[in-house]
Scaffold this motif. Structure first.
Motif, PDB file in Angstrom:
ATOM      1  N   LEU A 155      25.000  19.636 -51.978  1.00  0.00           N
ATOM      2  CA  LEU A 155      25.580  19.942 -53.287  1.00  0.00           C
ATOM      3  C   LEU A 155      24.802  21.058 -53.966  1.00  0.00           C
ATOM      4  O   LEU A 155      23.589  20.954 -54.161  1.00  0.00           O
ATOM      5  CB  LEU A 155      25.556  18.691 -54.171  1.00  0.00           C
ATOM      6  N   ASP A 156      25.518  22.143 -54.353  1.00  0.00           N
ATOM      7  CA  ASP A 156      24.826  23.268 -54.987  1.00  0.00           C
ATOM      8  C   ASP A 156      25.395  23.637 -56.351  1.00  0.00           C
ATOM      9  O   ASP A 156      24.952  24.589 -56.979  1.00  0.00           O
ATOM     10  CB  ASP A 156      24.850  24.495 -54.071  1.00  0.00           C
ATOM     11  N   ARG A 157      26.380  22.878 -56.847  1.00  0.00           N
ATOM     12  CA  ARG A 157      26.961  23.125 -58.162  1.00  0.00           C
ATOM     13  C   ARG A 157      27.613  21.840 -58.642  1.00  0.00           C
ATOM     14  O   ARG A 157      27.993  20.987 -57.831  1.00  0.00           O
ATOM     15  CB  ARG A 157      27.980  24.267 -58.105  1.00  0.00           C
ATOM     16  N   MET A 158      27.764  21.727 -59.951  1.00  0.00           N
ATOM     17  CA  MET A 158      28.209  20.447 -60.487  1.00  0.00           C
ATOM     18  C   MET A 158      29.009  20.637 -61.765  1.00  0.00           C
ATOM     19  O   MET A 158      28.664  21.448 -62.626  1.00  0.00           O
ATOM     20  CB  MET A 158      26.986  19.568 -60.759  1.00  0.00           C
ATOM     21  N   ALA A 159      30.082  19.863 -61.892  1.00  0.00           N
ATOM     22  CA  ALA A 159      30.822  19.728 -63.146  1.00  0.00           C
ATOM     23  C   ALA A 159      30.724  18.273 -63.574  1.00  0.00           C
ATOM     24  O   ALA A 159      30.620  17.377 -62.732  1.00  0.00           O
ATOM     25  CB  ALA A 159      32.284  20.124 -62.955  1.00  0.00           C
ATOM     26  N   ILE A 160      30.737  18.046 -64.864  1.00  0.00           N
ATOM     27  CA  ILE A 160      30.693  16.669 -65.357  1.00  0.00           C
ATOM     28  C   ILE A 160      31.797  16.473 -66.376  1.00  0.00           C
ATOM     29  O   ILE A 160      32.136  17.391 -67.136  1.00  0.00           O
ATOM     30  CB  ILE A 160      29.313  16.316 -65.943  1.00  0.00           C
ATOM     31  N   TYR A 175      24.978  19.424 -72.178  1.00  0.00           N
ATOM     32  CA  TYR A 175      24.276  20.228 -73.177  1.00  0.00           C
ATOM     33  C   TYR A 175      22.798  19.873 -73.299  1.00  0.00           C
ATOM     34  O   TYR A 175      21.971  20.745 -73.537  1.00  0.00           O
ATOM     35  CB  TYR A 175      24.935  20.063 -74.549  1.00  0.00           C
ATOM     36  N   ARG A 176      22.467  18.605 -73.146  1.00  0.00           N
ATOM     37  CA  ARG A 176      21.091  18.155 -73.361  1.00  0.00           C
ATOM     38  C   ARG A 176      20.269  18.138 -72.078  1.00  0.00           C
ATOM     39  O   ARG A 176      19.080  18.459 -72.079  1.00  0.00           O
ATOM     40  CB  ARG A 176      21.105  16.747 -73.970  1.00  0.00           C
ATOM     41  N   ASP A 177      20.904  17.742 -70.967  1.00  0.00           N
ATOM     42  CA  ASP A 177      20.151  17.462 -69.751  1.00  0.00           C
ATOM     43  C   ASP A 177      20.392  18.437 -68.609  1.00  0.00           C
ATOM     44  O   ASP A 177      19.764  18.311 -67.553  1.00  0.00           O
ATOM     45  CB  ASP A 177      20.480  16.039 -69.265  1.00  0.00           C
ATOM     46  N   ALA A 178      21.274  19.405 -68.798  1.00  0.00           N
ATOM     47  CA  ALA A 178      21.635  20.296 -67.688  1.00  0.00           C
ATOM     48  C   ALA A 178      20.439  21.073 -67.154  1.00  0.00           C
ATOM     49  O   ALA A 178      20.337  21.312 -65.949  1.00  0.00           O
ATOM     50  CB  ALA A 178      22.733  21.259 -68.128  1.00  0.00           C
ATOM     51  N   PRO A 182      19.119  18.189 -61.112  1.00  0.00           N
ATOM     52  CA  PRO A 182      18.783  18.614 -59.744  1.00  0.00           C
ATOM     53  C   PRO A 182      19.899  19.422 -59.090  1.00  0.00           C
ATOM     54  O   PRO A 182      19.697  20.014 -58.030  1.00  0.00           O
ATOM     55  CB  PRO A 182      18.568  17.285 -59.011  1.00  0.00           C
ATOM     56  N   ILE A 183      21.074  19.424 -59.719  1.00  0.00           N
ATOM     57  CA  ILE A 183      22.201  20.231 -59.258  1.00  0.00           C
ATOM     58  C   ILE A 183      22.620  21.120 -60.420  1.00  0.00           C
ATOM     59  O   ILE A 183      22.852  20.612 -61.529  1.00  0.00           O
ATOM     60  CB  ILE A 183      23.399  19.348 -58.844  1.00  0.00           C
ATOM     61  N   PRO A 184      22.706  22.434 -60.242  1.00  0.00           N
ATOM     62  CA  PRO A 184      23.099  23.309 -61.347  1.00  0.00           C
ATOM     63  C   PRO A 184      24.452  22.911 -61.941  1.00  0.00           C
ATOM     64  O   PRO A 184      25.446  22.783 -61.223  1.00  0.00           O
ATOM     65  CB  PRO A 184      23.161  24.689 -60.692  1.00  0.00           C
TER      66      PRO A 184
END
Length: 323
Positions: A155-160, A175-178, A182-184
């Motif tokens: 995994l090299d990218r992430m959406a939440i 906003y706070r923890d990005a 461990p994943i951008p």
């Protein structure tokens, strides 16, 4: 303590229980009926040719700290994007299984997807707060990454993302923890998650006229002791900052897609202005969908809902594309 004082305390705690977390029980009923972004063409015929799901993977020793991991059948790519979807339920109900259709749909698009449970506030967990839930989500992501890698998905990218309570938790992580992820994190998309906690905006619960109830209510939600004297002061701002997504927005915040109903009385619509103002003032790429005829379920603006889903696809294609 006098009988009058005992009576007042009982009323206040009754208000907290009903007004803070039991809003979920009313809300979750609405959500389960109408709050489903996957309708029509977004349903997936789930089978081994689409993907596989690994359920109830623990990320800590707490009972509810488990996640489901969905992986696409195609395991030949060098890297994959992760999409985390956090369930609704007003911080007191709900489960990752509620979003199985969403997670399957995301996996069908080639993403690794994760539905994550967190410790809900109830009689068994009276110390749980929005803040502790957000910290559990933060704790889970490294384990999600490690488990995906064990299965051969780098995994090299992430959406939440998430809805309602899950929307708030998604915004907090984005906003706070990005920065510590461990994943951008490349984007966030959510619907009707409360972004701010000012008594004057929470009028459906009468908090604008009852500072005692507001102080107790947001003490429970934040996990901090808030007094009536703190309301309207920097001390209050500091006390609720840990659960207020909009306060963490800056010029480096990730692109955001958000949707809210103008007649929402569960997650009060007046709270949304702080989020939108912060995104605009910090020039964060974003799209804001205001549903003019809908409440918490976003149920009365079907054409606009279709446009939101279209925009969600655009965001995923733009911000979650492999390099």
């Amino acid at each position: 303590m006098t009988n009058k004082e005992k009576g007042r305390k009982k009323v206040l705690w009754g208000f907290i229980y009903v007004g803070t977390f039991i809003i979920a029980f009313a809300a979750s009923a609405i959500i389960k009926m109408t709050y489903n972004p996957l309708s029509g063409e977004m349903q997936v015929d789930w089978n081994d040719s689409v993907g596989r799901v690994y359920t109830d993977i623990a990320y800590s020793e707490k009972e509810q700290n488990k996640f489901d991991l969905y992986v696409p059948s195609d395991n030949t790519k060098k890297t994959y994007g992760l999409v985390v979807y956090l369930h609704a339920g007003g911080f007191s109900t709900g489960d990752k299984n509620d979003d199985a259709n969403m997670l399957k749909w995301l996996t069908s698009k080639g993403y690794v997807a994760a539905g994550i449970n967190y410790t809900l506030r109830n009689d068994n967990n009276p110390e749980a707060s929005v803040y502790t839930m957000s910290q559990e989500i933060k704790e889970s992501i490294p384990v999600v990454k490690a488990e995906a890698e064990k299965l051969g998905y780098n995994l090299d990218r992430m959406a939440i993302s998430g809805g309602s309570a899950g929307g708030t938790l998604a915004l907090l992580y984005a906003y706070r923890d990005a920065a510590a992820s461990p994943i951008p994190v490349t984007m966030v998309f959510e619907m009707v998650g409360p972004p701010s906690f000012y008594p004057e905006d929470w009028t459906p619960y009468g908090l604008d006229k009852n500072p005692e109830a507001a102080a107790d209510l947001f003490s429970v939600m934040s996990g901090n002791t808030i007094t009536t004297n703190m309301i309207g002061t920097p001390k209050y701002e500091e006390a609720v900052k840990g659960i207020s997504p909009y306060m963490w927005i800056n010029e480096n915040s990730v692109p955001s897609l958000v949707a809210y109903g103008k007649y929402d009385k569960v997650a009060p619509f007046r709270s949304v202005k702080h989020l939108i103002n912060a995104l605009e003032e910090n020039h964060v790429p974003h799209d804001y969908f205001e549903f003019p005829h809908s409440g918490h379920g976003l149920q009365n603006d079907n054409k606009l809902y279709a446009k939101y889903i279209e925009k969600m696809n655009e965001y995923l294609e733009r911000y979650m594309a492999s390099e």
